[in-house]
Design a protein around this motif. Sequence first.
Motif, PDB file in Angstrom:
ATOM      1  N   THR A   5     -11.294   1.090  15.848  1.00  0.00           N
ATOM      2  CA  THR A   5     -10.192   1.412  14.943  1.00  0.00           C
ATOM      3  C   THR A   5      -9.141   2.226  15.668  1.00  0.00           C
ATOM      4  O   THR A   5      -9.415   2.877  16.664  1.00  0.00           O
ATOM      5  N   ALA A  40      -3.114   7.539  13.209  1.00  0.00           N
ATOM      6  CA  ALA A  40      -3.768   7.298  11.919  1.00  0.00           C
ATOM      7  C   ALA A  40      -3.549   5.849  11.493  1.00  0.00           C
ATOM      8  O   ALA A  40      -2.465   5.296  11.701  1.00  0.00           O
ATOM      9  N   PRO A  41      -4.552   5.214  10.911  1.00  0.00           N
ATOM     10  CA  PRO A  41      -4.430   3.796  10.543  1.00  0.00           C
ATOM     11  C   PRO A  41      -3.281   3.472   9.578  1.00  0.00           C
ATOM     12  O   PRO A  41      -2.736   2.384   9.624  1.00  0.00           O
ATOM     13  N   THR A  42      -2.883   4.414   8.708  1.00  0.00           N
ATOM     14  CA  THR A  42      -1.803   4.127   7.755  1.00  0.00           C
ATOM     15  C   THR A  42      -0.486   4.796   8.144  1.00  0.00           C
ATOM     16  O   THR A  42       0.470   4.778   7.380  1.00  0.00           O
ATOM     17  N   ASN A  69      -6.311  -5.725   9.557  1.00  0.00           N
ATOM     18  CA  ASN A  69      -6.284  -4.535   8.721  1.00  0.00           C
ATOM     19  C   ASN A  69      -7.684  -4.109   8.285  1.00  0.00           C
ATOM     20  O   ASN A  69      -8.626  -4.894   8.305  1.00  0.00           O
ATOM     21  N   LYS A  70      -7.793  -2.863   7.883  1.00  0.00           N
ATOM     22  CA  LYS A  70      -9.086  -2.293   7.486  1.00  0.00           C
ATOM     23  C   LYS A  70      -9.738  -3.052   6.334  1.00  0.00           C
ATOM     24  O   LYS A  70     -10.951  -3.062   6.213  1.00  0.00           O
ATOM     25  N   LYS A 101      -2.543  -0.839   4.247  1.00  0.00           N
ATOM     26  CA  LYS A 101      -3.957  -1.223   4.161  1.00  0.00           C
ATOM     27  C   LYS A 101      -4.781  -0.587   5.272  1.00  0.00           C
ATOM     28  O   LYS A 101      -6.002  -0.622   5.228  1.00  0.00           O
ATOM     29  N   GLY A 102      -4.123  -0.033   6.267  1.00  0.00           N
ATOM     30  CA  GLY A 102      -4.800   0.599   7.396  1.00  0.00           C
ATOM     31  C   GLY A 102      -4.969  -0.355   8.556  1.00  0.00           C
ATOM     32  O   GLY A 102      -5.577  -1.407   8.416  1.00  0.00           O
ATOM     33  N   LYS A 104      -6.516  -1.803  11.810  1.00  0.00           N
ATOM     34  CA  LYS A 104      -7.789  -1.821  12.526  1.00  0.00           C
ATOM     35  C   LYS A 104      -7.530  -2.202  13.982  1.00  0.00           C
ATOM     36  O   LYS A 104      -7.992  -1.542  14.900  1.00  0.00           O
TER      37      LYS A 104
END
Length: 129
Positions: A5, A40-42, A69-70, A101-102, A104
């Motif tokens: 991630t 950070a993913p978002t 996406n996550k 959505k975050g 990945k």
Amino acid sequence: MATATLAASPAHAADVVIKMSCHDKHNTFKAYGTLEGSGAPTAKYDAALEVIDLIDDTRAPQIRFKSANKDGSVTNFPWHKGAQGRNVVSNFSDLTLQQPKGLKVIFIEARVNTSDWAEFQCSDYAPKS
């Protein structure tokens, strides 16, 4: 597809730079992508794409970001068409990228418009597992 991630350690949370690059197997173009942000993913990332046309073949290279996406979905961001001509550099540097959505995995994809996409395309991704 990689399963790692996008995440920065707390000590480096404000300064993550992600760089990707590729070229097609016939060396007709080179492609580069850069993201800079918190990790950070978002998070919202400052993003840049660059594509260099290496030969004068009347075909302009194209480049884009793509994300896994996550939540398991995939997002295809818009294509950016570079200029055509030997050693012509096209920069797309005023971009931002954010995935609610975050993120990945983030990819760059590049291609030239030809009947044989498989021969004239490339991609790279981050993070590497």
